[in-house]
Design a protein around this motif. Structure first.
Motif, PDB file in Angstrom:
ATOM      1  N   THR A   1     -10.565 -12.424 -54.622  1.00 38.99           N
ATOM      2  CA  THR A   1      -9.206 -12.224 -55.144  1.00 38.99           C
ATOM      3  C   THR A   1      -8.808 -13.377 -56.062  1.00 38.99           C
ATOM      4  OG1 THR A   1      -8.688 -11.105 -53.072  1.00 38.99           O
ATOM      5  CG2 THR A   1      -6.832 -11.703 -54.479  1.00 38.99           C
ATOM      6  N   LYS A   2      -9.103 -14.600 -55.623  1.00 42.21           N
ATOM      7  CA  LYS A   2      -8.764 -15.762 -56.460  1.00 42.21           C
ATOM      8  C   LYS A   2      -9.518 -15.722 -57.787  1.00 42.21           C
ATOM      9  CE  LYS A   2      -7.665 -18.800 -52.574  1.00 42.21           C
ATOM     10  NZ  LYS A   2      -8.257 -19.755 -51.624  1.00 42.21           N
ATOM     11  N   ALA A   3     -10.768 -15.272 -57.737  1.00 43.65           N
ATOM     12  CA  ALA A   3     -11.560 -15.195 -58.977  1.00 43.65           C
ATOM     13  C   ALA A   3     -10.908 -14.229 -59.953  1.00 43.65           C
ATOM     14  CB  ALA A   3     -12.989 -14.768 -58.656  1.00 43.65           C
ATOM     15  N   CYS A   4     -10.497 -13.076 -59.454  1.00 40.27           N
ATOM     16  CA  CYS A   4      -9.844 -12.098 -60.345  1.00 40.27           C
ATOM     17  C   CYS A   4      -8.542 -12.680 -60.887  1.00 40.27           C
ATOM     18  CB  CYS A   4      -9.592 -10.782 -59.613  1.00 40.27           C
ATOM     19  SG  CYS A   4      -8.798  -9.523 -60.643  1.00 40.27           S
ATOM     20  N   MET A   5      -7.778 -13.334 -60.020  1.00 48.23           N
ATOM     21  CA  MET A   5      -6.495 -13.898 -60.456  1.00 48.23           C
ATOM     22  C   MET A   5      -6.680 -14.987 -61.515  1.00 48.23           C
ATOM     23  SD  MET A   5      -4.183 -12.230 -58.820  1.00 48.23           S
ATOM     24  CE  MET A   5      -2.670 -13.183 -58.865  1.00 48.23           C
ATOM     25  N   ALA A   6      -7.838 -15.620 -61.510  1.00 48.24           N
ATOM     26  CA  ALA A   6      -8.069 -16.732 -62.439  1.00 48.24           C
ATOM     27  C   ALA A   6      -8.629 -16.272 -63.783  1.00 48.24           C
ATOM     28  CB  ALA A   6      -9.016 -17.748 -61.804  1.00 48.24           C
ATOM     29  N   VAL A   7      -9.030 -15.016 -63.873  1.00 49.84           N
ATOM     30  CA  VAL A   7      -9.623 -14.512 -65.122  1.00 49.84           C
ATOM     31  C   VAL A   7      -8.603 -13.579 -65.777  1.00 49.84           C
ATOM     32  CG1 VAL A   7     -11.494 -13.099 -66.088  1.00 49.84           C
ATOM     33  CG2 VAL A   7     -11.977 -14.749 -64.260  1.00 49.84           C
ATOM     34  N   SER A   8      -8.132 -13.957 -66.952  1.00 46.65           N
ATOM     35  CA  SER A   8      -6.987 -13.228 -67.505  1.00 46.65           C
ATOM     36  C   SER A   8      -7.311 -11.765 -67.772  1.00 46.65           C
ATOM     37  CB  SER A   8      -6.475 -13.909 -68.773  1.00 46.65           C
ATOM     38  OG  SER A   8      -7.426 -13.796 -69.791  1.00 46.65           O
ATOM     39  N   ARG A   9      -8.568 -11.444 -68.056  1.00 49.79           N
ATOM     40  CA  ARG A   9      -8.892 -10.033 -68.310  1.00 49.79           C
ATOM     41  C   ARG A   9      -9.357  -9.306 -67.057  1.00 49.79           C
ATOM     42  NH1 ARG A   9     -10.814  -8.514 -74.308  1.00 49.79           N
ATOM     43  NH2 ARG A   9     -10.198  -6.523 -73.401  1.00 49.79           N
ATOM     44  N   CYS A  10      -9.202  -9.901 -65.892  1.00 47.36           N
ATOM     45  CA  CYS A  10      -9.467  -9.164 -64.651  1.00 47.36           C
ATOM     46  C   CYS A  10      -8.204  -8.386 -64.318  1.00 47.36           C
ATOM     47  CB  CYS A  10      -9.849 -10.093 -63.506  1.00 47.36           C
ATOM     48  SG  CYS A  10     -10.259  -9.151 -62.003  1.00 47.36           S
ATOM     49  N   THR A  11      -8.241  -7.066 -64.516  1.00 45.87           N
ATOM     50  CA  THR A  11      -6.998  -6.287 -64.470  1.00 45.87           C
ATOM     51  C   THR A  11      -6.680  -5.750 -63.079  1.00 45.87           C
ATOM     52  OG1 THR A  11      -8.142  -4.260 -65.129  1.00 45.87           O
ATOM     53  CG2 THR A  11      -7.220  -5.622 -66.885  1.00 45.87           C
ATOM     54  N   GLY A  12      -7.640  -5.771 -62.155  1.00 44.37           N
ATOM     55  CA  GLY A  12      -7.314  -5.299 -60.818  1.00 44.37           C
ATOM     56  C   GLY A  12      -8.521  -5.237 -59.902  1.00 44.37           C
TER      57      GLY A  12
END
Ligand code: XIL
Length: 448
Positions: A278-289
């Motif tokens: 979850t943190k990885a997705c939150m840290a990558v601006s193009r991780c949309t969900g």
């Protein structure tokens, strides 16, 4: 006296400040996965099954927690086209309607895959399979046109192991360009849907994920439409240390990234691994969900591994809390959600009206697949015919997105209903497959 009053004022101000911080922290901490993800413009979804929608505990959690859904099986090829040319959308539509009723995003899964093909497709090969596959993409994407947030256009086409190449499959044996043919057909059918490539064992920097990344870069360089890459993330008891870096290198290549099928073996660090993802997705601006592959452990395809966020009774697990906290902690970035812009780039327009055509060839010993680009000049084209000479011994076995006259010698191709009109400076593409050597002579194009 004076000093004391200053101190009093400072203390009072401090109390107000502390109260303000506390208040805003409380106000920001949403209490469901979907609402927490939405704070940063992301979604949090679940794979759902039509057969479970009558289970009140299940739908209670679904409606409360999630703002995206993926059909676990209902939009796969075997479900949607059980016999060739006869389409069955009942259960897929049930999932779609459930998502619409929740105001959720619906991820389409999956248009083409080597697994869960209907029996009739499994027994096809060559151009018959290629044509059937492209027709499947066109039909299903058209049925759901305008309703799907993102389609997994192609699922699991890369091989495991060190080579970074494609997996062998009946689809792969129709020619290496089957993936781009599928993406082009999906774009033509539903221009608003984001088009994703989706795979597993791509959750860190490794040969397989690098193979996929190279395909993405190649598609981007050649104007083949691709908008996103899905990382299934069916994880065991460990997670690659470069999970986030891997997402980032795809984002840097110009695609959105999504965690599409997350589940994590119970093990002893399930909550920690869920938090890391979850943190990885939150840290990558193009991780949309992020999408988890099921709701309760008892709903999971990984029987006995208890890999989900809710236990068999529907209670929140420790992993749930760690995900919620990571979502509420926010990311330093929010996902960019650019309007879907066609990633196709026009060829250098020829001067004047009319049209021109060029061929790219993928050949092997005994056969070939040709992709022909038909470009309009400085004026729009309404209807086109492309003519070319085939080498002797060459014979066409099938064509898509055009109708051919003749199969050997000099052959011509007429546009089909949906690609006859080309804007000034724009282009369209069609393809054909054949035996023998592919065409090398420059084709001619006539407009009208
Ligand atoms: C699984 C489903 O969860 C099962 O119900 C079904 O029997 C097999 O497929 N990768 C994918 C998903 O892309 O479609 C798979 O879903 C899990 C692996």
């Amino acid at each position: 006296m004076k000093r004391r009053s200053i101190i009093t004022v400072l203390v009072a101000a401090g109390a107000v400040l502390a109260a303000g911080v506390l208040f805003s922290a409380t106000a920001d901490a949403a209490t469901t996965l979907g609402a927490s993800a939405a704070q940063s413009g992301r979604y949090f979804g679940a794979a759902i099954a039509a057969g479970r929608l009558s289970d009140g505990t299940y739908t209670g959690i679904l409606n409360r927690e999630f703002n995206a859904v993926t059909p676990e099986n209902e939009m796969k090829w075997d479900a949607t086209e059980p016999s060739q040319g006869s389409f069955s959308y009942g259960n897929g539509d049930r999932i779609l309607n459930q998502g619409i009723s929740m105001g959720a995003k619906v991820r389409g899964h999956a248009l083409l895959w080597h697994a869960q093909q209907p029996g009739w497709a499994q027994s096809l090969a060559g151009s018959a399979l290629r044509n059937a596959a492209i027709n499947h993409v066109t039909q299903v994407a058209t049925h759901y046109k305008g309703k799907i947030y993102a389609w997994d256009v192609v699922n699991e086409a890369f091989a495991d192991g060190g080579g970074g190449g494609r997996r062998d499959s009946n689809l792969q044996r129709t020619g290496n360009d089957w993936i781009e043919a599928a993406f082009k057909a999906a774009r033509a059918a539903d221009p608003a849907a984001k088009l994703c490539y989706n795979d597993y064992n791509t959750d860190g920097v490794n040969a397989k994920s690098t193979g996929v990344l190279n395909m993405v870069k190649d598609f981007k360089a050649r104007g083949v439409p691709i908008d996103c890459v899905g990382f299934q993330s069916h994880l065991g008891t460990t997670i690659p240390g470069d999970y986030q870096a891997n997402l980032q290198r795809f984002a840097d290549a110009g695609v959105d990234v999504q965690i599409t099928e997350l589940d994590v073996a119970q093990g002893n660090n399930q909550a920690g691994i869920y938090a890391t993802v979850t943190k990885a997705c939150m840290a990558v601006s193009r991780c949309t969900g992020i999408t988890v592959w099921g709701i309760r452990d008892s709903d999971s395809w990984r029987t006995g591994e208890n890999p989900l966020l809710f236990d068999n009774s529907g209670n929140k697990k420790a992993a749930y809390t760690s995900v919620l906290n990571a979502l509420n902690a926010g990311g330093s970035t929010t996902p960019t959600t650019p309007a879907t812009t066609p990633t196709t780039t026009p060829t250098t327009p020829s001067t004047g009206g009319g049209c021109s055509a060029s061929t790219s060839l993928n050949s092997w010993n005994g056969g070939y697949v040709a992709t022909v680009r038909v470009a309009a000049g400085s004026a729009a084209v309404n209807g086109w015919t492309v003519t070319m000479a085939l080498p002797s011994g060459s014979a066409i076995t099938g064509a898509w997105s055009a109708t051919n006259s003749g199969t050997s010698g000099t052959v011509s191709f007429r546009n089909v209903s949906y690609n006859g009109s080309i804007a000034a400076g724009g282009y369209t593409e069609f393809g054909f497959q054949g035996t023998g050597a592919g065409p090398t002579a420059t084709p001619t194009c006539s407009a009208g």
